[in-house]
Write an enzyme that holds these catalytic residues in place. Structure first.
Site, PDB file in Angstrom:
ATOM      1  N   ASP A 195       0.790  -1.126   0.068  1.00  0.00           N
ATOM      2  CA  ASP A 195       0.108   0.112   0.031  1.00  0.00           C
ATOM      3  C   ASP A 195       0.813   1.347  -0.041  1.00  0.00           C
ATOM      4  O   ASP A 195       0.405   2.298  -0.255  1.00  0.00           O
ATOM      5  CB  ASP A 195      -0.835   0.029   1.342  1.00  0.00           C
ATOM      6  CG  ASP A 195      -2.104   1.043   1.136  1.00  0.00           C
ATOM      7  OD1 ASP A 195      -2.574   1.233   0.155  1.00  0.00           O
ATOM      8  OD2 ASP A 195      -2.182   1.845   2.154  1.00  0.00           O
ATOM      9  N   ARG A 196       2.249   1.312   0.595  1.00  0.00           N
ATOM     10  CA  ARG A 196       2.920   2.394   0.534  1.00  0.00           C
ATOM     11  C   ARG A 196       3.283   2.765  -1.019  1.00  0.00           C
ATOM     12  O   ARG A 196       3.714   3.912  -0.991  1.00  0.00           O
ATOM     13  CB  ARG A 196       4.334   2.080   1.414  1.00  0.00           C
ATOM     14  CG  ARG A 196       3.961   1.888   2.698  1.00  0.00           C
ATOM     15  CD  ARG A 196       3.407   3.007   3.345  1.00  0.00           C
ATOM     16  NE  ARG A 196       3.306   2.828   4.723  1.00  0.00           N
ATOM     17  CZ  ARG A 196       2.728   3.754   5.786  1.00  0.00           C
ATOM     18  NH1 ARG A 196       2.305   4.766   5.094  1.00  0.00           N
ATOM     19  NH2 ARG A 196       2.663   3.362   7.052  1.00  0.00           N
ATOM     20  N   LEU A 276      -7.819   6.200   2.889  1.00  0.00           N
ATOM     21  CA  LEU A 276      -7.982   7.430   1.828  1.00  0.00           C
ATOM     22  C   LEU A 276      -6.625   7.581   1.081  1.00  0.00           C
ATOM     23  O   LEU A 276      -6.717   8.449   0.366  1.00  0.00           O
ATOM     24  CB  LEU A 276      -8.534   8.695   2.703  1.00  0.00           C
ATOM     25  CG  LEU A 276      -9.751   8.571   3.435  1.00  0.00           C
ATOM     26  CD1 LEU A 276      -9.774   9.846   4.084  1.00  0.00           C
ATOM     27  CD2 LEU A 276     -10.755   8.557   2.161  1.00  0.00           C
ATOM     28  N   ARG A 277      -5.822   6.546   1.369  1.00  0.00           N
ATOM     29  CA  ARG A 277      -4.258   6.877   0.528  1.00  0.00           C
ATOM     30  C   ARG A 277      -4.577   6.886  -0.874  1.00  0.00           C
ATOM     31  O   ARG A 277      -4.058   7.622  -1.689  1.00  0.00           O
ATOM     32  CB  ARG A 277      -3.446   5.758   1.051  1.00  0.00           C
ATOM     33  CG  ARG A 277      -2.070   6.163   0.401  1.00  0.00           C
ATOM     34  CD  ARG A 277      -0.951   4.972   0.894  1.00  0.00           C
ATOM     35  NE  ARG A 277      -0.400   5.567   2.174  1.00  0.00           N
ATOM     36  CZ  ARG A 277      -0.682   4.686   3.301  1.00  0.00           C
ATOM     37  NH1 ARG A 277      -1.126   3.806   3.389  1.00  0.00           N
ATOM     38  NH2 ARG A 277      -0.014   5.364   4.616  1.00  0.00           N
ATOM     39  N   ALA A 278      -5.579   5.944  -1.535  1.00  0.00           N
ATOM     40  CA  ALA A 278      -5.840   5.783  -2.800  1.00  0.00           C
ATOM     41  C   ALA A 278      -6.207   7.254  -3.488  1.00  0.00           C
ATOM     42  O   ALA A 278      -5.981   7.555  -4.710  1.00  0.00           O
ATOM     43  CB  ALA A 278      -6.891   4.942  -3.182  1.00  0.00           C
TER      44      ALA A 278
END
Length: 656
Positions: A195-196, A276-278
């Site tokens: 995910d990073r 919410l990173r996307a």
């Protein structure tokens, strides 16, 4: 003079990869690129070529941490710096992190040379310091040790590296463009690290004859005369570098309209991505793409391009899900928002308007995944059961302390794990434990006549670090697929339980194998592999029926384990036998043979767990007897909840 590298503009095809790399060069805040693909697809070539077109960086002269003269780090270990002091411009660095690197090499450590020669405590920077304001490249990132992954995650998230070790307390900035490459056949990436990465790209060799021929032609030309080949693309490389620099300057002027921002949120909500990173990554990527195209306002095409690169790896929630992105669903999500006349109108009664796009598949069941094979038709006397939902399990450990490949399952002596103490050298190679060595030598300095700075060492002072970490194991599933297991609800629960353990094996980087037995024989349904999604696919379509050749199943498992010990002597195995304990074959006598084989496996030191699948009001307890013969615990299928299983395994292994 450095040797020429293969130019990025000379790479044939792979448009998505080049675009993802370039956009991160324009806006490093995107978060880097993960490049997935089969071997021999120029993944490393393209990444190394990117460094040559990155804009130069201005640094404080003499600073080992690449401090920016316009934004000096007040905590820089080489500081304090003068804003009006000397400065210099140099190319952006490409720093490669080897899979087998130590923690000292990554974060830095005490400068041993100065400590021993001068008796002073000084810090030697690591790779995170060297990568600041440059590119950090990790080849085979999916094989990176967990101890390095944790440190890398912290630095990538915080933009700061903290070093607290061996009497050194240091922190410094570490902001870099993170690029990793991997071959999915060698295992998947740890979810936290996955995910990073801001963007992900799947690459494959071209299938068109002309494209393949051109790739070979250019590679041969480069190998024959790298300098001349690179010179032939120098104009294209200069244009590419200039365009990246222009896009960086334009970046701050790009406008992201509120309607487009809502469109980004709509897309992410449609795909049900976690967190919410996307949303943030898509917004940053769309802005960078707008600047790259020389425009000043983000539009829907920029969002679509950004979503194609930012969402695929965030949609894969377990290894049984098919990678990739449903582009029809993406188009529907974009169109639904674009056709909404009033973005604040949630429909009648304030309820959200229904989406036309299909709902994402439930990732809890691998049968919903596009990677699962077509369900076979059962033959007469056979049956087929779909697996139930998977659940979270806790760690099963092999007893004792091993020395196998790095992983996350059983205890192991390693060269790169956490330091648990020190010991005198015993003739084997090891890493010096500097603090213990100095402590051992310090009381002897007066007797040795020390009169100046520095430390007088003797051989008897040397101490080696004793380290302990976690290893990966071979988890061999031995599954009873006979008629006694063929009850539809029971076999579905069995498959769901084994799939849950497969998911756990994926997360712990184990190799897995699958032996099944039914009818008159046992077969190796899946040779030991790191690809657990393949194991899941084989298990999902497993048919049941016929007699129960339990002894044959155990003998087949024993043979598999014997071969694997020869191939990889350091990798310890855990055998998980899934059965009701019954044994039937033509001629009889199979139960006694099964117990004898089990005792033989126990005598050879095979760690085993039996999952008891017996059901009904009358229980014969045969699986428990089998577990006793194997020297391991038996866990009833209906009690195979995470806490119950973990408690049973801790009882068996003595784990805390």
């Amino acid at each position: 003079m450095t040797a020429p590298i293969f130019p990025l503009s000379a790479v044939v095809g792979m448009d998505d990869l080049r675009l993802a790399l370039v956009l991160n060069a324009v806006s490093p805040a995107i978060g880097g690129v993960l490049v997935r693909g089969e071997k021999g697809t120029a993944k490393s070539t393209a990444v190394r070529a990117l460094a040559a077109v990155l804009p130069a960086v201005e640094v404080v002269s003499g600073c080992r941490f690449s401090c920016d003269p316009a934004d000096i780090d007040p905590d820089c270990p080489d500081g304090p710096h003068d804003f009006a002091g000397p400065r210099e411009s140099r190319p952006a660095r490409l720093v490669e992190l080897p899979v087998g690197a130590s923690e000292d090499r990554l974060v830095g450590a005490l400068d041993i040379e100065r400590a021993l020669a001068e008796g002073v405590k000084a810090y030697e920077p690591g790779l995170l310091a060297a990568a600041h304001r440059g590119l950090l490249y990790v080849d085979e990132v999916n094989l990176l040790g967990d101890h390095l992954v944790d440190l890398l995650l912290d630095a990538a998230a915080l933009g700061m590296s903290y070093v607290e070790r061996e009497g050194v307390s240091i922190r410094h900035r570490s902001r870099f463009l993170l690029v990793g490459t991997m071959n999915p056949e060698e295992g998947e990436l740890r979810p936290q690290l996955l995910d990073r990465f801001g963007l992900t790209v799947e690459v494959a060799a071209p299938r068109e004859v002309d494209a393949r021929a051109e790739v070979v032609r250019r590679r041969l030309s480069f190998d024959a005369d790298p300098t001349s080949f690179a010179a032939g693309f120098s104009a294209a490389e200069s244009e590419l570098a200039s365009r990246i620099l222009t896009a960086r300057e334009l970046l701050a002027q790009v406008a992201l309209p509120d309607a487009v921002l809502r469109q980004i949120a709509s897309v992410c909500a449609s795909f049900e991505v976690d967190g919410l990173r996307a949303d943030i990554v898509i917004a940053r990527t769309a802005v960078a793409h707008t600047a790259w195209e020389g425009r000043s306002v983000v539009d829907g095409d920029d969002v679509r391009m950004a979503a194609r690169l930012a969402l695929p790896h965030r949609r894969r929630r377990n290894p049984f899900d098919a990678p990739g992105l449903d582009e029809e669903q993406l188009d529907n999500a974009l169109d639904d928002h674009s056709n909404d006349d009033d973005p604040h109108d949630d429909g009648p009664g304030g309820a959200p308007a229904p989406q036309d796009s299909p709902a994402p598949a439930d990732s809890s069941s691998p049968t919903d995944s596009g990677s699962a094979p077509e369900r076979p038709m059962p033959a007469p006397g056979e049956s087929f059961a779909a697996p139930t939902d998977t659940f979270r399990t806790r760690r099963l450990e092999v007893p004792g302390v091993g020395s196998g490949a790095a992983g996350r399952r059983s205890r192991a002596k390693t060269d790169v794990g956490r330091v648990t103490g020190s010991s005198r050298p015993t003739g084997k190679a090891g890493r010096l434990h500097l603090v213990s060595t100095m402590i051992a030598a310090a009381p002897q300095q007066k007797a040795r006549g020390r009169t100046s700075a520095g430390l007088i060492l003797r051989r008897q002072d040397l101490r080696l670090a004793r380290r302990e970490g976690r290893e990966s194991n071979l988890v061999l599933f031995v599954v009873d697929a006979s008629g006694s297991m063929a009850a539809r609800s029971r076999m579905g629960a069995v498959k769901g339980a084994v799939l849950s353990l497969l998911l756990d094996a994926y997360q712990r980087r184990d190799k897995v194998g699958l032996v099944t037995f039914r009818g008159d024989s046992a077969e190796l349904a899946l040779p030991p592999t790191s690809s657990v999604d393949t194991a899941a696919a084989r298990l999902t379509v497993l048919r049941t029926g016929g007699r129960t050749p339990l002894a044959a199943g155990l003998l087949r498992a024993r043979e598999v384990l014997r071969v694997e010990r020869l191939r990889d002597p350091r990798r310890r195995a855990l055998m998980v036998v899934v059965t009701d304990g019954r044994a039937t074959r033509r001629g009889g006598g199979d139960l006694e043979d099964a117990y004898r084989t089990a005792a033989l496996l126990a005598a050879e030191g095979t760690a085993a767990v039996v999952v008891d699948c017996e059901s009904g009001p009358v229980r014969l307890g045969l699986a428990g007897k089998l577990a006793m013969a194997l020297g391991g615990p038996a866990v009833r299928l209906e009690e195979l909840a995470a806490d119950t299983l973990a408690a049973s395994v801790r009882t068996f292994t003595g784990a805390a």
